[in-house]
Design a protein around this motif. Structure first.
Motif, mmCIF file in Angstrom:
data_model
loop_
_atom_site.group_PDB
_atom_site.id
_atom_site.type_symbol
_atom_site.label_atom_id
_atom_site.label_comp_id
_atom_site.label_asym_id
_atom_site.label_seq_id
_atom_site.Cartn_x
_atom_site.Cartn_y
_atom_site.Cartn_z
ATOM 1 N N PHE A 54 11.512 1.918 -54.685
ATOM 2 C CA PHE A 54 12.058 2.272 -55.999
ATOM 3 C C PHE A 54 12.861 1.127 -56.600
ATOM 4 N N LEU A 55 13.440 0.288 -55.745
ATOM 5 C CA LEU A 55 14.138 -0.899 -56.240
ATOM 6 C C LEU A 55 13.145 -1.854 -56.903
ATOM 7 N N VAL A 56 11.976 -2.007 -56.305
ATOM 8 C CA VAL A 56 10.928 -2.849 -56.893
ATOM 9 C C VAL A 56 10.524 -2.292 -58.256
ATOM 10 N N LEU A 57 10.380 -0.974 -58.345
ATOM 11 C CA LEU A 57 10.023 -0.350 -59.627
ATOM 12 C C LEU A 57 11.139 -0.535 -60.654
ATOM 13 N N CYS A 58 12.394 -0.482 -60.194
ATOM 14 C CA CYS A 58 13.518 -0.722 -61.105
ATOM 15 C C CYS A 58 13.505 -2.150 -61.641
ATOM 16 N N ASP A 59 13.035 -3.085 -60.823
ATOM 17 C CA ASP A 59 12.964 -4.488 -61.248
ATOM 18 C C ASP A 59 11.976 -4.705 -62.389
ATOM 19 N N LEU A 60 11.070 -3.757 -62.594
ATOM 20 C CA LEU A 60 10.157 -3.869 -63.742
ATOM 21 C C LEU A 60 10.936 -3.953 -65.043
ATOM 22 N N ASP A 61 12.088 -3.280 -65.071
ATOM 23 C CA ASP A 61 12.919 -3.273 -66.269
ATOM 24 C C ASP A 61 13.482 -4.668 -66.572
ATOM 25 N N VAL A 62 13.604 -5.493 -65.566
ATOM 26 C CA VAL A 62 14.092 -6.864 -65.761
ATOM 27 C C VAL A 62 13.052 -7.684 -66.518
ATOM 28 N N TYR A 63 11.789 -7.503 -66.141
ATOM 29 C CA TYR A 63 10.715 -8.294 -66.738
ATOM 30 C C TYR A 63 10.117 -7.652 -67.990
ATOM 31 N N PHE A 64 10.178 -6.334 -68.037
ATOM 32 C CA PHE A 64 9.658 -5.591 -69.194
ATOM 33 C C PHE A 64 10.733 -4.603 -69.632
ATOM 34 N N PRO A 65 11.727 -5.083 -70.388
ATOM 35 C CA PRO A 65 12.863 -4.217 -70.758
ATOM 36 C C PRO A 65 12.394 -2.928 -71.437
ATOM 37 N N SER A 66 13.005 -1.841 -70.996
ATOM 38 C CA SER A 66 12.632 -0.533 -71.535
ATOM 39 C C SER A 66 13.501 -0.177 -72.732
ATOM 40 N N THR A 67 12.962 0.712 -73.528
ATOM 41 C CA THR A 67 13.698 1.254 -74.661
ATOM 42 C C THR A 67 14.270 2.596 -74.234
ATOM 43 N N PRO A 68 15.576 2.800 -74.418
ATOM 44 C CA PRO A 68 16.151 4.093 -74.034
ATOM 45 C C PRO A 68 15.427 5.244 -74.740
ATOM 46 N N GLY A 69 15.095 6.271 -73.968
ATOM 47 C CA GLY A 69 14.412 7.436 -74.525
ATOM 48 C C GLY A 69 12.901 7.355 -74.470
ATOM 49 N N SER A 70 12.351 6.165 -74.213
ATOM 50 C CA SER A 70 10.897 6.037 -74.111
ATOM 51 C C SER A 70 10.442 6.557 -72.743
ATOM 52 N N ALA A 78 14.605 7.367 -63.731
ATOM 53 C CA ALA A 78 14.261 8.214 -62.578
ATOM 54 C C ALA A 78 14.180 7.373 -61.303
ATOM 55 N N CYS A 79 13.632 6.169 -61.395
ATOM 56 C CA CYS A 79 13.555 5.273 -60.234
ATOM 57 C C CYS A 79 14.948 4.824 -59.797
ATOM 58 N N GLN A 80 15.840 4.575 -60.764
ATOM 59 C CA GLN A 80 17.204 4.169 -60.423
ATOM 60 C C GLN A 80 17.942 5.287 -59.686
ATOM 61 N N VAL A 81 17.800 6.505 -60.178
ATOM 62 C CA VAL A 81 18.452 7.651 -59.539
ATOM 63 C C VAL A 81 17.865 7.881 -58.143
ATOM 64 N N THR A 82 16.536 7.818 -58.046
ATOM 65 C CA THR A 82 15.868 8.017 -56.757
ATOM 66 C C THR A 82 16.278 6.929 -55.779
ATOM 67 N N PHE A 83 16.317 5.679 -56.235
ATOM 68 C CA PHE A 83 16.752 4.572 -55.383
ATOM 69 C C PHE A 83 18.154 4.831 -54.844
ATOM 70 N N THR A 84 19.060 5.248 -55.719
ATOM 71 C CA THR A 84 20.447 5.469 -55.312
ATOM 72 C C THR A 84 20.547 6.540 -54.232
ATOM 73 N N PHE A 85 19.891 7.670 -54.440
ATOM 74 C CA PHE A 85 19.970 8.755 -53.456
ATOM 75 C C PHE A 85 19.274 8.381 -52.147
ATOM 76 N N LEU A 86 18.115 7.727 -52.236
ATOM 77 C CA LEU A 86 17.421 7.323 -51.007
ATOM 78 C C LEU A 86 18.216 6.259 -50.258
ATOM 79 N N PHE A 87 18.829 5.343 -50.979
ATOM 80 C CA PHE A 87 19.651 4.314 -50.339
ATOM 81 C C PHE A 87 20.810 4.968 -49.597
ATOM 82 N N LEU A 88 21.484 5.900 -50.252
ATOM 83 C CA LEU A 88 22.596 6.597 -49.607
ATOM 84 C C LEU A 88 22.115 7.355 -48.371
#
Length: 158
Positions: A54-70, A78-88
């Motif tokens: 999920f961290l790798v998927l979150c990194d997509l936002d670095v290269y392809f910035p997302s628009t809030p709400g899209s 969702a990937c950021q939240v999932t990454f956080t809970f799985l990491f914990l």
């Protein structure tokens, strides 16, 4: 057991993110083969790395910035939240739980003399691995602290 290790090692090496400290992972991973308990091999060799997907998927936002709400922005969130809970769950809580069993097993064979009996002169590897296990455990806690700082920063609107 070694086939599982080799396959998981290759697969996890493939999905590692550029931001993940690959050198630490690649030096830690081969020592997994010395563990006697298959659940410890599976945990340290695979389960603890699940959050990295999920961290790798979150990194997509670095290269392809997302628009809030899209849709893409929602996926990234969702990937950021999932990454956080799985990491914990896997890297903080689970790490120490499985480490307790690792320490218990290692100390049992060290105190009972089985380590020297089966691998004369190689007991230092167990001590080294136990030391690295604790250091990597604290590294997981440190990283989670950085994650929490980022969450607080985002929630406070900074």
């Amino acid at each position: 057991n070694s086939n599982f290790f080799i396959c998981s090692y290759c697969l996890l090496s493939f999905v590692l993110s550029h931001s993940f400290p690959t050198k630490i992972y690649l030096t830690r991973c081969p020592t997994i083969i010395f563990m006697s308990n298959i659940s410890q091999k599976v945990y340290f060799g695979g389960c603890s790395e699940i959050s990295s997907v999920f961290l790798v998927l979150c990194d997509l936002d670095v290269y392809f910035p997302s628009t809030p709400g899209s849709a893409f922005g929602t996926l990234i969130f969702a990937c950021q939240v999932t990454f956080t809970f799985l990491f914990l769950f896997y890297r903080v809580i689970g790490w120490w739980k499985v480490s307790y069993h690792l320490w218990s097993d290692a100390l049992y064979v060290l105190k009972g003399g089985q380590a020297e009996l089966f691998r004369p002169g190689k007991s230092f590897i167990l001590y080294l691995f136990l030391t690295l296990n604790v250091l990597l455990g604290f590294l997981q806690v440190y990283w989670f602290g950085l994650i929490v700082q980022k969450i607080v920063e985002v929630l406070s609107g900074a």
